[in-house]
Design a protein around this motif. Structure first.
Motif, short mmCIF file in Angstrom:
data_model
loop_
_atom_site.label_atom_id
_atom_site.label_comp_id
_atom_site.label_asym_id
_atom_site.label_seq_id
_atom_site.Cartn_x
_atom_site.Cartn_y
_atom_site.Cartn_z
N GLY A 107 0.79 -1.23 0.00
CA GLY A 107 0.00 0.00 0.00
C GLY A 107 0.82 1.27 0.00
N VAL A 108 2.10 1.17 -0.37
CA VAL A 108 3.03 2.30 -0.35
C VAL A 108 3.34 2.73 -1.78
CG1 VAL A 108 5.37 3.01 0.28
CG2 VAL A 108 4.04 1.56 1.84
N ASP A 109 3.15 4.01 -2.08
CA ASP A 109 3.50 4.53 -3.40
C ASP A 109 4.98 4.88 -3.43
OD1 ASP A 109 1.03 4.41 -4.68
OD2 ASP A 109 0.39 6.33 -3.84
N GLY A 110 5.54 4.83 -4.64
CA GLY A 110 6.93 5.19 -4.78
C GLY A 110 7.23 5.61 -6.19
N GLU A 111 8.36 6.27 -6.34
CA GLU A 111 8.85 6.61 -7.67
C GLU A 111 10.36 6.52 -7.67
OE1 GLU A 111 8.50 10.97 -8.76
OE2 GLU A 111 7.00 10.84 -7.18
N GLY A 112 10.90 6.28 -8.87
CA GLY A 112 12.35 6.13 -9.00
C GLY A 112 12.96 7.26 -9.78
N ILE A 113 14.25 7.48 -9.56
CA ILE A 113 14.99 8.48 -10.33
C ILE A 113 16.28 7.81 -10.78
CG2 ILE A 113 16.06 9.51 -8.29
CD1 ILE A 113 15.95 12.22 -9.70
N GLU A 114 16.49 7.81 -12.09
CA GLU A 114 17.62 7.08 -12.67
C GLU A 114 18.97 7.64 -12.25
OE1 GLU A 114 19.24 5.64 -17.05
OE2 GLU A 114 17.48 6.90 -16.93
N ARG A 115 19.09 8.96 -12.25
CA ARG A 115 20.38 9.61 -12.05
C ARG A 115 21.10 9.14 -10.79
NH1 ARG A 115 21.24 16.02 -11.45
NH2 ARG A 115 23.48 15.99 -11.07
N PHE A 116 20.35 8.88 -9.73
CA PHE A 116 20.97 8.50 -8.45
C PHE A 116 20.63 7.07 -8.04
CE2 PHE A 116 20.02 13.06 -8.42
CZ PHE A 116 21.32 13.53 -8.51
N GLY A 117 19.94 6.32 -8.90
CA GLY A 117 19.53 4.97 -8.55
C GLY A 117 18.65 4.95 -7.30
N MET A 118 17.82 5.98 -7.17
CA MET A 118 17.02 6.15 -5.96
C MET A 118 15.56 5.79 -6.17
SD MET A 118 18.34 9.82 -4.46
CE MET A 118 17.04 9.91 -3.21
N VAL A 119 14.93 5.43 -5.05
CA VAL A 119 13.49 5.29 -4.97
C VAL A 119 13.04 6.10 -3.76
CG1 VAL A 119 11.61 3.68 -4.44
CG2 VAL A 119 13.38 3.01 -6.06
N ALA A 120 12.00 6.90 -3.96
CA ALA A 120 11.39 7.65 -2.86
C ALA A 120 10.03 7.02 -2.59
CB ALA A 120 11.24 9.12 -3.22
N LEU A 121 9.75 6.75 -1.32
CA LEU A 121 8.51 6.11 -0.92
C LEU A 121 7.65 7.07 -0.11
CD1 LEU A 121 10.00 2.70 0.30
CD2 LEU A 121 8.90 3.16 -1.92
N ASP A 122 6.34 7.03 -0.37
CA ASP A 122 5.36 7.80 0.37
C ASP A 122 4.53 6.80 1.17
OD1 ASP A 122 3.72 9.99 1.17
OD2 ASP A 122 2.27 9.43 -0.39
N VAL A 123 4.77 6.75 2.47
CA VAL A 123 4.15 5.74 3.33
C VAL A 123 2.97 6.37 4.08
CG1 VAL A 123 4.55 4.06 5.17
CG2 VAL A 123 6.45 4.71 3.65
N PRO A 124 1.73 6.01 3.70
CA PRO A 124 0.58 6.56 4.41
C PRO A 124 0.41 5.92 5.79
CG PRO A 124 -0.16 5.04 2.71
CD PRO A 124 1.34 5.12 2.60
N PRO A 125 -0.24 6.62 6.72
CA PRO A 125 -0.40 6.09 8.08
C PRO A 125 -1.35 4.90 8.15
CG PRO A 125 -1.64 8.13 7.83
CD PRO A 125 -0.85 7.95 6.56
N THR A 126 -2.07 4.63 7.07
CA THR A 126 -3.08 3.58 7.06
C THR A 126 -2.52 2.20 6.74
OG1 THR A 126 -3.51 4.20 4.77
CG2 THR A 126 -4.97 5.13 6.44
N VAL A 127 -1.25 2.12 6.34
CA VAL A 127 -0.67 0.82 6.01
C VAL A 127 -0.07 0.18 7.27
CG1 VAL A 127 -0.19 1.50 3.63
CG2 VAL A 127 1.62 1.69 5.34
N ASP A 128 0.29 -1.09 7.17
CA ASP A 128 0.93 -1.80 8.28
C ASP A 128 2.39 -1.34 8.34
OD1 ASP A 128 2.27 -3.63 9.94
OD2 ASP A 128 0.89 -5.26 9.39
#
Length: 162
Positions: A107-128
């Motif tokens: 239930g966590v959204d995320g997006e990636g960015i190629e330049r830094f090999g990164m993933v940013a996650l948006d964790v809502p309070p409603t998930v485990d």
């Protein structure tokens, strides 16, 4: 450009403190929805700004050129921002997407960015949150990624699995 639940999209700029050449920029711009009262609701997962999360309501102050600069957070979304540097397959697009897919199952959204090999996650309070932390810690232990808590909540700390 507008969305169904509010005002137009605007760019909000955040000043970043750079130490040891990180983050790789002194300003990060995020998309936000104008609330019409000098505040905006962030609609982007921050890559580098600390202490904010998607959905937070932030005061903005336009400069003489009309650029909107972020001020204080007036209402927290209670979402957490978690950033990963993906090591598996050199942080390839496929590796980043597999990380995003694994967290989407929780239930966590995320997006990636190629330049830094990164993933940013948006964790809502409603998930485990404990399950999310378990997966995060498992990936760190397996050296699939390194992790940074960009913005966490009391709920996140309370759920901590160590």
């Amino acid at each position: 450009m507008t969305i169904s639940d509010g005002g137009p999209y605007v760019k909000v700029h955040f000043r970043l403190e750079v130490k040891d050449n990180w983050p790789p920029a002194s300003v990060e711009s995020l998309w936000a929805v104008d609330q019409g009262d000098g505040t905006v609701r962030l609609d982007n997962i921050p890559w580098f700004v600390r202490g904010i999360a998607c959905g937070d309501i932030v005061v903005t102050e336009p400069d003489e050129e009309g650029v909107r600069w972020a001020g204080e957070v007036v209402r927290r979304s209670e979402n957490c921002t978690i950033r990963l540097i993906v090591f598996r397959d050199g942080g390839s697009g496929a590796a980043r997407q597999s990380v995003i897919n694994a967290f989407q199952e929780l239930g966590v959204d995320g997006e990636g960015i190629e330049r830094f090999g990164m993933v940013a996650l948006d964790v809502p309070p409603t998930v485990d949150l404990a399950k999310v932390q378990k997966l995060l810690n498992h990936g760190v232990a397996k050296e699939w990624w390194d992790m940074e808590e960009g913005c966490i909540t009391a709920q996140w700390r309370a759920a901590s699995v160590g």
